[in-house]
Design a protein around this motif. Sequence first.
Motif, PDB file in Angstrom:
ATOM      1  N   UNK A 167     -21.422 -27.635 -23.602  1.00  0.00           N
ATOM      2  CA  UNK A 167     -21.787 -26.625 -22.734  1.00  0.00           C
ATOM      3  C   UNK A 167     -21.348 -26.945 -21.255  1.00  0.00           C
ATOM      4  N   UNK A 168     -20.561 -27.971 -20.987  1.00  0.00           N
ATOM      5  CA  UNK A 168     -19.908 -28.087 -19.926  1.00  0.00           C
ATOM      6  C   UNK A 168     -18.531 -28.599 -19.953  1.00  0.00           C
ATOM      7  N   UNK A 255     -15.796 -39.979  -6.621  1.00  0.00           N
ATOM      8  CA  UNK A 255     -16.428 -39.968  -7.587  1.00  0.00           C
ATOM      9  C   UNK A 255     -15.627 -38.997  -8.587  1.00  0.00           C
ATOM     10  N   UNK A 256     -15.971 -39.478 -10.110  1.00  0.00           N
ATOM     11  CA  UNK A 256     -15.397 -38.578 -11.096  1.00  0.00           C
ATOM     12  C   UNK A 256     -16.030 -37.256 -11.326  1.00  0.00           C
ATOM     13  N   UNK A 282     -23.270 -30.093 -15.783  1.00  0.00           N
ATOM     14  CA  UNK A 282     -23.277 -28.671 -16.120  1.00  0.00           C
ATOM     15  C   UNK A 282     -23.428 -27.912 -14.656  1.00  0.00           C
ATOM     16  N   UNK A 283     -23.874 -28.570 -13.803  1.00  0.00           N
ATOM     17  CA  UNK A 283     -23.791 -28.021 -12.259  1.00  0.00           C
ATOM     18  C   UNK A 283     -22.443 -27.625 -11.844  1.00  0.00           C
ATOM     19  N   UNK A 284     -21.752 -29.157 -11.846  1.00  0.00           N
ATOM     20  CA  UNK A 284     -20.179 -28.924 -11.635  1.00  0.00           C
ATOM     21  C   UNK A 284     -19.476 -27.971 -12.341  1.00  0.00           C
ATOM     22  N   UNK A 285     -19.727 -27.929 -13.541  1.00  0.00           N
ATOM     23  CA  UNK A 285     -19.051 -26.862 -14.598  1.00  0.00           C
ATOM     24  C   UNK A 285     -19.311 -25.505 -13.997  1.00  0.00           C
ATOM     25  N   UNK A 286     -20.436 -25.056 -13.687  1.00  0.00           N
ATOM     26  CA  UNK A 286     -20.992 -23.693 -13.186  1.00  0.00           C
ATOM     27  C   UNK A 286     -20.352 -23.641 -11.993  1.00  0.00           C
ATOM     28  N   UNK A 290     -17.519 -20.654 -10.970  1.00  0.00           N
ATOM     29  CA  UNK A 290     -18.111 -19.677 -10.151  1.00  0.00           C
ATOM     30  C   UNK A 290     -16.776 -19.533  -9.153  1.00  0.00           C
ATOM     31  N   UNK A 291     -16.042 -20.453  -8.702  1.00  0.00           N
ATOM     32  CA  UNK A 291     -14.936 -20.328  -7.734  1.00  0.00           C
ATOM     33  C   UNK A 291     -13.366 -20.181  -8.535  1.00  0.00           C
TER      34      UNK A 291
END
Length: 311
Positions: A167-168, A255-256, A282-286, A290-291
């Motif tokens: 999912x990510x 940070x990775x 998943x927040x980083x994925x989204x 988004x960008x």
Amino acid sequence: MTAKPNPAPTPAMPEPAAGRFATLTFARDVAAPLPVLWQAWTAPAARAVWAAPTPAVVVEFIEADTRVGGREVSLCKVDGAPDIRCECGWLELEPAVRAVNYEVVSIAGAAQSAALVTADFSGSDARSRLVVTVQLSALAKEPVRDMAAGYRQGFEAGLGNLAGVAARTMLLERVIRAPRAAVWNAWMNPLTLPQWWGPDGFSCRTQRIDLRAGGEWVFDMIAPDGTVFPNHHRYGEVRPQERIAYALLWGENGPKHADAWASFEDEDGATRVRLGMVFSTEAEFQTAKGFGAIELGLQTLGKLARFVGAP
């Protein structure tokens, strides 16, 4: 009444052969496209992310060759317990349809179990489904019911991790009309990689570059408006002309934010390049989606194609 003598004890009988076998089935729906789930299941860099069933377990991959006839060897390490060795051999790989492998688990050189693992895939552009069948044979004295319980616990946890990883995961692909050696050399040459890496209009400013297992690339990506984005790639596996695996950090020793891999396959005289990234959350994925990370990543692969002279 006269007491009857006790009968002679019945000799212990070996456990029937059927008692040494079990069949387990697992199913999981995943919020990711089918090609992404397939890569999460088969790509060694992705498997390394989700393989450990719990945070208390460390999985160390010693060998990973994901092709029919290839094998994967890993050690499961838990503080205070002997290492568990798992050998997986790939028997069938039908992309996004089915994967079959054998698995032998051993402790201190003694085989504990053997299994045939069949993974069936189905799905769509948005969601996918994985059904795993494990035909388990107990090789040690431990009853198969106890071993099956351990397998069930491990697979349920692992598939839960897999669903989260898929999912990510971002997957980018491009077929480049150039020989695989040419594409690989453009990627893994410290003089040429900085020349094409990054989306259209971006340039790279290198501080250090060492493109080998255990090496790193510390560099800045500079946007067309002059904005500087510090980057640090740490390289793990480098398998010449086949694949690389590396960690993406926000700036030097920062940070990775993702575990990534790139694979290179011959395809009718051309080269299929797959670039995968498992984001840390998943927040980083989204945020990346988004960008426009997908579009920007495809631009990067387009620059690679142009660099090697492909249309």
